[in-house]
Design a protein around this motif. Structure first.
Motif, PDB file in Angstrom:
ATOM      1  N   GLN A  36      82.297  85.475   0.582  1.00  0.00           N
ATOM      2  CA  GLN A  36      81.211  85.026  -0.470  1.00  0.00           C
ATOM      3  C   GLN A  36      79.977  86.118  -0.060  1.00  0.00           C
ATOM      4  O   GLN A  36      79.743  86.523   1.073  1.00  0.00           O
ATOM      5  CB  GLN A  36      80.752  83.657  -0.156  1.00  0.00           C
ATOM      6  N   TRP A  85      80.596  81.371   2.897  1.00  0.00           N
ATOM      7  CA  TRP A  85      82.288  81.005   3.162  1.00  0.00           C
ATOM      8  C   TRP A  85      83.227  82.152   3.034  1.00  0.00           C
ATOM      9  O   TRP A  85      82.891  83.471   2.672  1.00  0.00           O
ATOM     10  CB  TRP A  85      82.706  79.720   2.072  1.00  0.00           C
ATOM     11  N   TYR A  96      87.385  83.527   2.094  1.00  0.00           N
ATOM     12  CA  TYR A  96      88.415  83.256   1.414  1.00  0.00           C
ATOM     13  C   TYR A  96      89.909  83.984   1.619  1.00  0.00           C
ATOM     14  O   TYR A  96      89.467  85.169   2.377  1.00  0.00           O
ATOM     15  CB  TYR A  96      88.537  83.212  -0.232  1.00  0.00           C
ATOM     16  N   THR A  97      90.921  83.351   1.819  1.00  0.00           N
ATOM     17  CA  THR A  97      92.138  83.998   2.242  1.00  0.00           C
ATOM     18  C   THR A  97      93.312  83.721   1.183  1.00  0.00           C
ATOM     19  O   THR A  97      93.167  82.630   0.472  1.00  0.00           O
ATOM     20  CB  THR A  97      92.536  83.348   3.578  1.00  0.00           C
ATOM     21  N   ALA A 155      95.876  79.829  -1.857  1.00  0.00           N
ATOM     22  CA  ALA A 155      94.380  80.488  -1.808  1.00  0.00           C
ATOM     23  C   ALA A 155      93.623  79.368  -0.911  1.00  0.00           C
ATOM     24  O   ALA A 155      93.647  78.096  -1.382  1.00  0.00           O
ATOM     25  CB  ALA A 155      93.947  81.219  -2.894  1.00  0.00           C
ATOM     26  N   LYS A 156      92.668  79.822   0.008  1.00  0.00           N
ATOM     27  CA  LYS A 156      92.134  78.856   0.582  1.00  0.00           C
ATOM     28  C   LYS A 156      90.649  79.205   0.727  1.00  0.00           C
ATOM     29  O   LYS A 156      90.303  80.531   0.875  1.00  0.00           O
ATOM     30  CB  LYS A 156      92.476  78.501   2.091  1.00  0.00           C
ATOM     31  N   ILE A 157      89.671  78.170   1.067  1.00  0.00           N
ATOM     32  CA  ILE A 157      88.188  78.684   1.068  1.00  0.00           C
ATOM     33  C   ILE A 157      87.771  78.009   2.398  1.00  0.00           C
ATOM     34  O   ILE A 157      88.244  76.782   2.791  1.00  0.00           O
ATOM     35  CB  ILE A 157      87.257  78.096   0.025  1.00  0.00           C
ATOM     36  N   CYS A 171      88.568  74.336   6.707  1.00  0.00           N
ATOM     37  CA  CYS A 171      89.251  74.802   5.332  1.00  0.00           C
ATOM     38  C   CYS A 171      88.405  73.642   4.488  1.00  0.00           C
ATOM     39  O   CYS A 171      88.603  72.584   4.560  1.00  0.00           O
ATOM     40  CB  CYS A 171      90.486  74.479   5.169  1.00  0.00           C
ATOM     41  N   LEU A 186      87.251  87.760  -4.984  1.00  0.00           N
ATOM     42  CA  LEU A 186      86.266  87.043  -5.658  1.00  0.00           C
ATOM     43  C   LEU A 186      85.314  87.862  -6.711  1.00  0.00           C
ATOM     44  O   LEU A 186      84.974  89.031  -6.456  1.00  0.00           O
ATOM     45  CB  LEU A 186      85.278  86.713  -4.554  1.00  0.00           C
ATOM     46  N   ILE A 205      87.801  83.081  -8.337  1.00  0.00           N
ATOM     47  CA  ILE A 205      88.594  83.883  -7.462  1.00  0.00           C
ATOM     48  C   ILE A 205      90.038  84.162  -8.173  1.00  0.00           C
ATOM     49  O   ILE A 205      90.635  83.363  -8.843  1.00  0.00           O
ATOM     50  CB  ILE A 205      88.878  82.983  -6.170  1.00  0.00           C
ATOM     51  N   LEU A 227      85.907  78.173  -9.426  1.00  0.00           N
ATOM     52  CA  LEU A 227      85.241  77.407  -8.306  1.00  0.00           C
ATOM     53  C   LEU A 227      84.345  76.213  -8.726  1.00  0.00           C
ATOM     54  O   LEU A 227      84.429  75.228  -7.991  1.00  0.00           O
ATOM     55  CB  LEU A 227      84.749  78.163  -7.533  1.00  0.00           C
TER      56      LEU A 227
END
Length: 315
Positions: free
Chosen positions: A94, A99, A101-102, A109-111, A122, A137, A144, A158
């Motif tokens: 971000q 934060w 993200y992956t 996808a994770k934050i 997570c 992003l 995302i 989001l």
């Protein structure tokens, strides 16, 4: 490249490379000198991203997300998260670093909240039907884009947790997605060498098809916009990086070198005059985009360079 004379330990200028030799290297961009080598054991490096404040670099690999301190001499990660399965393919932040993200081959996808001490927390998971190759992003920080191996781009909102899907080409794996800094253009490349471009219009932004470029004859690997939004680079298994004008989508430059093999990653300098590339021949290179000339080589890795990141003081 502003501030090239200040590329020491704690400065904001950093060229970082990683690859199959399980190391991450920090370079002095203007001289080609390797300043530090950091250890990335047990895994290749799939992607690198420097934090918005320039202090840390995140590296993702097989079952790992690791954070390294660029300002210290510590060769080991300062944050290490291993609670992920399979390959983590992309990592980003971000804009204020609040934060991370992956995306990964576990079809998510994770934050993450990297501020929660040494243990990454997570905060959100977005599940898709196929392994994820690309995550980016939107500059407005509300969407995302997630690209998967089945060929779908998922637009994850989001704010509402809703998502919409885009399929540019059936049966073609999305390898990378890029959005220009102004948030007006989105590009994606696939494993057939094709590049698709959309205009992003409205609120929230919706993609409108703009251009299909047959960019490469082989696998495309990465796409990135320049910071002034005038260029898009695509890299490929055809041993080239190609730079396209966003004004009319014509080819501005094809960057090749005799020993260069797959070009895995690329990054523009802040002034958009230069381009860094990383290749399977274990070299990173600096190109003058306007002239098409090779300006510098970064030699030190023992195996393919699969990821690089660059941050300038002016960023």
């Amino acid at each position: 490249m502003a501030g090239d004379n200040n590329t020491g330990g704690g400065s904001q200028v950093a060229l970082v490379t990683g690859g199959y030799d399980h190391t991450i290297k920090l370079w002095q961009a203007h001289s080609g000198v390797c300043l530090r080598t950091m250890q990335h054991p047990d895994s290749q490096v799939n992607a690198l991203e420097i934090t918005p404040n320039g202090q840390m670099v995140a590296a993702c690999g097989y079952q790992h997300i690791r954070m390294y301190d660029l300002a210290s001499a510590n060769p080991d990660p300062v944050m290490n998260f291993e609670g992920v399965t399979k390959n983590v393919t992309r990592v980003g932040f971000q804009k204020d670093g609040k934060w991370m993200y992956t995306g990964g081959e576990d079809c998510t996808a994770k934050i993450w909240d990297p501020r929660a001490g040494r243990q990454l927390q997570c905060q959100g998971i977005f599940q898709v039907p196929a392994p994820v190759n690309a995550v980016v992003l939107h500059p407005d920080q509300t969407q995302i884009m997630v690209g998967d191996q089945s060929g779908i781009i998922h637009m994850w909102d989001l704010r509402t947790d809703q998502n919409e899907q885009l399929i540019p080409e059936a049966e073609a794996s999305i390898q990378d997605i890029a959005i220009d800094p102004e948030g007006k253009l989105m590009a994606a490349v696939n494993n057939k060498g094709n590049c698709y471009v959309w205009a992003l219009d409205g609120e929230p932004p919706r993609p409108v098809p703009k251009k299909h470029i047959q960019a490469h004859k082989k696998y495309a690997l990465r796409c990135k916009f320049s910071l002034d939004s005038t260029m898009l680079v695509t890299t490929s298994g055809d041993c080239s990086a190609k730079v396209w004008r966003t004004s009319d989508w014509t080819l501005l430059r094809e960057l090749r070198h005799d020993s260069q093999r797959w070009v895995w990653d690329a990054a523009f300098s802040v002034d958009s005059r230069y381009l860094f590339t990383g290749s399977s021949d274990s070299y990173a290179r600096l190109w003058d985009v306007e002239k098409g000339t090779l300006e510098r080589e970064y030699c030190g890795h023992q195996k393919p360079i699969t990821a690089l990141a660059f941050r300038d003081q002016a960023a």
